[in-house]
Motif scaffolding. Structure first.
Motif, mmCIF file in Angstrom:
data_model
loop_
_atom_site.group_PDB
_atom_site.id
_atom_site.type_symbol
_atom_site.label_atom_id
_atom_site.label_comp_id
_atom_site.label_asym_id
_atom_site.label_seq_id
_atom_site.Cartn_x
_atom_site.Cartn_y
_atom_site.Cartn_z
ATOM 1 N N ASP A 117 33.784 -21.982 -7.634
ATOM 2 C CA ASP A 117 32.350 -22.251 -7.555
ATOM 3 C C ASP A 117 31.667 -21.479 -6.425
ATOM 4 O O ASP A 117 30.560 -20.976 -6.581
ATOM 5 C CB ASP A 117 32.106 -23.746 -7.351
ATOM 6 C CG ASP A 117 32.500 -24.566 -8.571
ATOM 7 O OD1 ASP A 117 32.937 -23.971 -9.568
ATOM 8 O OD2 ASP A 117 32.381 -25.798 -8.513
ATOM 9 N N LYS A 118 32.324 -21.384 -5.268
ATOM 10 C CA LYS A 118 31.684 -20.736 -4.114
ATOM 11 C C LYS A 118 31.397 -19.270 -4.378
ATOM 12 O O LYS A 118 30.440 -18.710 -3.838
ATOM 13 C CB LYS A 118 32.567 -20.896 -2.879
ATOM 14 C CG LYS A 118 32.651 -22.331 -2.378
ATOM 15 C CD LYS A 118 33.540 -22.428 -1.149
ATOM 16 C CE LYS A 118 33.630 -23.863 -0.657
ATOM 17 N NZ LYS A 118 34.532 -23.997 0.526
ATOM 18 N N ALA A 119 32.233 -18.633 -5.181
ATOM 19 C CA ALA A 119 32.009 -17.222 -5.497
ATOM 20 C C ALA A 119 30.920 -17.040 -6.548
ATOM 21 O O ALA A 119 30.254 -15.994 -6.591
ATOM 22 C CB ALA A 119 33.301 -16.585 -5.993
ATOM 23 N N LEU A 120 30.714 -18.040 -7.397
ATOM 24 C CA LEU A 120 29.727 -17.931 -8.475
ATOM 25 C C LEU A 120 28.321 -18.279 -8.023
ATOM 26 O O LEU A 120 27.346 -17.843 -8.636
ATOM 27 C CB LEU A 120 30.116 -18.835 -9.650
ATOM 28 C CG LEU A 120 30.990 -18.208 -10.746
ATOM 29 C CD1 LEU A 120 32.364 -17.855 -10.206
ATOM 30 C CD2 LEU A 120 31.125 -19.162 -11.929
ATOM 31 N N ASN A 121 28.207 -19.084 -6.962
ATOM 32 C CA ASN A 121 26.898 -19.609 -6.569
ATOM 33 C C ASN A 121 26.220 -18.689 -5.560
ATOM 34 O O ASN A 121 26.175 -18.958 -4.357
ATOM 35 C CB ASN A 121 27.057 -21.024 -5.999
ATOM 36 C CG ASN A 121 27.475 -22.021 -7.063
ATOM 37 O OD1 ASN A 121 27.086 -21.895 -8.223
ATOM 38 N ND2 ASN A 121 28.260 -23.007 -6.690
ATOM 39 N N LEU A 122 25.675 -17.598 -6.062
ATOM 40 C CA LEU A 122 25.012 -16.594 -5.244
ATOM 41 C C LEU A 122 23.856 -17.179 -4.441
ATOM 42 O O LEU A 122 23.549 -16.715 -3.339
ATOM 43 C CB LEU A 122 24.502 -15.470 -6.164
ATOM 44 C CG LEU A 122 23.855 -14.242 -5.539
ATOM 45 C CD1 LEU A 122 24.927 -13.342 -4.942
ATOM 46 C CD2 LEU A 122 23.052 -13.470 -6.596
ATOM 47 N N LEU A 145 22.418 -6.316 -10.142
ATOM 48 C CA LEU A 145 23.384 -7.293 -9.645
ATOM 49 C C LEU A 145 23.825 -6.933 -8.231
ATOM 50 O O LEU A 145 23.940 -7.814 -7.363
ATOM 51 C CB LEU A 145 24.599 -7.359 -10.574
ATOM 52 C CG LEU A 145 24.412 -8.055 -11.913
ATOM 53 C CD1 LEU A 145 25.673 -7.898 -12.767
ATOM 54 C CD2 LEU A 145 24.107 -9.528 -11.716
ATOM 55 N N ASN A 146 24.080 -5.663 -8.001
ATOM 56 C CA ASN A 146 24.480 -5.221 -6.668
ATOM 57 C C ASN A 146 23.373 -5.464 -5.649
ATOM 58 O O ASN A 146 23.641 -5.862 -4.503
ATOM 59 C CB ASN A 146 24.856 -3.736 -6.678
ATOM 60 C CG ASN A 146 26.156 -3.484 -7.410
ATOM 61 O OD1 ASN A 146 27.003 -4.365 -7.518
ATOM 62 N ND2 ASN A 146 26.326 -2.273 -7.941
ATOM 63 N N ALA A 147 22.133 -5.237 -6.057
ATOM 64 C CA ALA A 147 21.005 -5.486 -5.158
ATOM 65 C C ALA A 147 20.882 -6.967 -4.826
ATOM 66 O O ALA A 147 20.622 -7.342 -3.671
ATOM 67 C CB ALA A 147 19.706 -4.961 -5.799
ATOM 68 N N ALA A 148 21.088 -7.818 -5.832
ATOM 69 C CA ALA A 148 21.043 -9.264 -5.596
ATOM 70 C C ALA A 148 22.172 -9.701 -4.671
ATOM 71 O O ALA A 148 21.985 -10.566 -3.796
ATOM 72 C CB ALA A 148 21.138 -10.007 -6.934
ATOM 73 N N PHE A 149 23.327 -9.095 -4.850
ATOM 74 C CA PHE A 149 24.476 -9.409 -3.998
ATOM 75 C C PHE A 149 24.176 -9.043 -2.542
ATOM 76 O O PHE A 149 24.440 -9.816 -1.621
ATOM 77 C CB PHE A 149 25.696 -8.638 -4.509
ATOM 78 C CG PHE A 149 26.940 -8.839 -3.709
ATOM 79 C CD1 PHE A 149 27.568 -10.066 -3.661
ATOM 80 C CD2 PHE A 149 27.487 -7.780 -2.995
ATOM 81 C CE1 PHE A 149 28.727 -10.254 -2.927
ATOM 82 C CE2 PHE A 149 28.646 -7.943 -2.259
ATOM 83 C CZ PHE A 149 29.266 -9.188 -2.222
ATOM 84 N N GLN A 150 23.623 -7.869 -2.316
ATOM 85 C CA GLN A 150 23.284 -7.451 -0.963
ATOM 86 C C GLN A 150 22.202 -8.351 -0.366
ATOM 87 O O GLN A 150 22.211 -8.640 0.841
ATOM 88 C CB GLN A 150 22.824 -5.989 -0.968
ATOM 89 C CG GLN A 150 23.905 -4.997 -1.338
ATOM 90 C CD GLN A 150 25.117 -5.080 -0.418
ATOM 91 O OE1 GLN A 150 24.982 -5.282 0.799
ATOM 92 N NE2 GLN A 150 26.317 -4.952 -0.994
ATOM 93 N N LYS A 151 21.281 -8.777 -1.196
ATOM 94 C CA LYS A 151 20.237 -9.703 -0.737
ATOM 95 C C LYS A 151 20.861 -11.009 -0.235
ATOM 96 O O LYS A 151 20.498 -11.518 0.843
ATOM 97 C CB LYS A 151 19.259 -9.987 -1.877
ATOM 98 C CG LYS A 151 18.088 -10.891 -1.484
ATOM 99 C CD LYS A 151 17.270 -11.313 -2.690
ATOM 100 C CE LYS A 151 16.553 -10.141 -3.323
ATOM 101 N NZ LYS A 151 15.632 -10.593 -4.410
ATOM 102 N N ALA A 152 21.813 -11.546 -1.016
ATOM 103 C CA ALA A 152 22.472 -12.788 -0.620
ATOM 104 C C ALA A 152 23.283 -12.602 0.656
ATOM 105 O O ALA A 152 23.319 -13.486 1.523
ATOM 106 C CB ALA A 152 23.369 -13.288 -1.748
ATOM 107 N N LEU A 153 23.940 -11.447 0.803
ATOM 108 C CA LEU A 153 24.733 -11.173 2.004
ATOM 109 C C LEU A 153 23.856 -11.115 3.254
ATOM 110 O O LEU A 153 24.304 -11.460 4.355
ATOM 111 C CB LEU A 153 25.495 -9.868 1.853
ATOM 112 C CG LEU A 153 26.738 -9.865 0.971
ATOM 113 C CD1 LEU A 153 27.414 -8.504 1.007
ATOM 114 C CD2 LEU A 153 27.729 -10.945 1.415
ATOM 115 N N SER A 154 22.621 -10.678 3.077
ATOM 116 C CA SER A 154 21.714 -10.563 4.226
ATOM 117 C C SER A 154 21.048 -11.891 4.577
ATOM 118 O O SER A 154 20.270 -11.955 5.535
ATOM 119 C CB SER A 154 20.644 -9.512 3.943
ATOM 120 O OG SER A 154 19.774 -9.946 2.905
ATOM 121 N N GLY A 155 21.330 -12.928 3.793
ATOM 122 C CA GLY A 155 20.770 -14.243 4.084
ATOM 123 C C GLY A 155 19.548 -14.594 3.273
ATOM 124 O O GLY A 155 19.018 -15.709 3.396
#
Length: 351
Positions: A82-87, A138-148
């Motif tokens: 779950d933790k990996a899926l919940n962006l 998807l990659n852009a969304a991932f980077q957005k989540a990584l930045s908080g």
């Protein structure tokens, strides 16, 4: 039963007897080896336990349990990603920084879990979504989540869809059962959440429109021959008939009941909820292929749910037989009960 657990106590639980029951129960837990965690498991004739484990778990305790010949029950990990899926949820960035390539990491851990006896993977979803976005987005969304930053709903849904499809294909390769739990509304009482935190008794049934997305998810996996054995659980009992008809659309060769409508869950884990679930499954599907009751392996006192379920099942089948709605044949009835309560699950999970 309470009388079996506390044979020296007579009466029923109420305000007048609460302290007596409390003291007797604590005495048993302190002094009786049958009332340890292992004692409960042994007395309940448990053959296999599937724990809930994060992909990053080392599984070292599973290795120790596998080498412990003094414990009769087999304990297997269950893959819970779950933790990996919940962006979109707090903690995603801190969690996901532990891996570099998310898909490769999940594939490696699924294979590792399977090698250590894993039989199933479980996913707890607020609702089922199906949304596709280009890899660049998807990659852009991932980077957005990584930045908080908090991703948009569409981005979070697309991320979850992408990883669910990937994981499901890996489950199919490794012979694991995929379980999807959905339609829970978490923490609707913000004041209680602020004071006590999550998982403190303030969740409820959610009204979600997950049907179309769930059908698309299963269809996408079916098109690529990547649909694993799957068990679907909705916390909303209004979804019973839909799920019973949906699973009929995706059955296939190899194992009876490849897709399952999972047992009445959480707020439906009671006589009315179980009866409604079993009746709907019997009306719309094939009750004889049902894999039966689910309980929380971490809640040792909850094993009594299986006895509760068996009594409700037998009462329902018996009433149908008495009413002439089912053959009143003891061999047929007992065989059906044995299959639902034991044999089907043993076959389904390759035990």
């Amino acid at each position: 039963s309470l009388h079996d657990a506390l044979p020296i106590w007579k009466g029923f639980l109420c305000e007048d007897t609460a302290r007596e029951v409390w003291e007797l129960g604590n005495e048993k837990l302190r002094n009786d080896p049958d009332f340890t965690a292992r004692g409960f498991i042994r007395r309940s004739n448990v053959e296999l336990i599937g724990t809930t484990d994060d992909p990053c778990d080392s599984l070292e305790w599973h290795e120790k349990l596998a080498a412990d010949n003094s414990f009769p029950a087999k304990v297997c990990p269950t893959f819970r990603s779950d933790k990996a899926l919940n962006l979109h949820k707090p903690g995603f960035a801190a969690y996901i920084r532990r891996v570099e390539d998310v898909k490769r990491a999940l594939s490696d851990r699924i294979a590792c879990f399977a090698a250590r006896g894993c039989r199933a993977a479980d996913h707890g979803l607020d609702y089922v979504s199906f949304r596709r976005l280009p890899e660049s987005e998807l990659n852009a969304a991932f980077q957005k989540a990584l930045s908080g930053e908090i991703p948009a709903t569409e981005e979070a849904e697309a991320w979850q869809t992408e990883l669910l499809l990937h994981c499901a294909g890996e489950y199919a390769k490794c012979g694991l059962v995929m379980q999807l739990h959905y339609s829970c509304l978490r923490n609707p009482n913000s004041r209680a959440f602020a004071e006590l935190g999550p998982d403190t008794g303030f969740d409820c049934i959610a009204l979600t429109d997950s049907g179309g997305a769930l059908a698309k998810l299963l269809d996408e996996l079916e098109k690529t021959d990547s649909l694993p054995r799957t068990i679907l659980y909705s916390l909303n009992p209004g979804d019973n008939t839909f799920l019973d008809t949906l699973i009929g659309s995706f059955q296939g060769p190899g194992i009876p009941g490849k897709l399952q409508h999972g047992s009445a869950w959480w707020f439906n884990d009671n006589k009315a909820g179980m009866t409604e679930h079993l009746t709907s499954l019997a009306n719309q599907g094939l009750l004889g292929n049902f894999v039966g009751m689910l309980t929380d392996s971490r809640s040792f006192l909850s094993y009594a749910r299986h006895e509760y379920f068996r009594r409700i099942l037998c009462n329902l089948l018996g009433s149908w037989a008495e009413n002439g709605e089912f053959p009143n044949n003891m061999a047929l009835l007992s065989g059906l009960v044995e299959d639902i309560c034991y044999n089907n699950a043993r076959r389904y999970f390759n035990l």
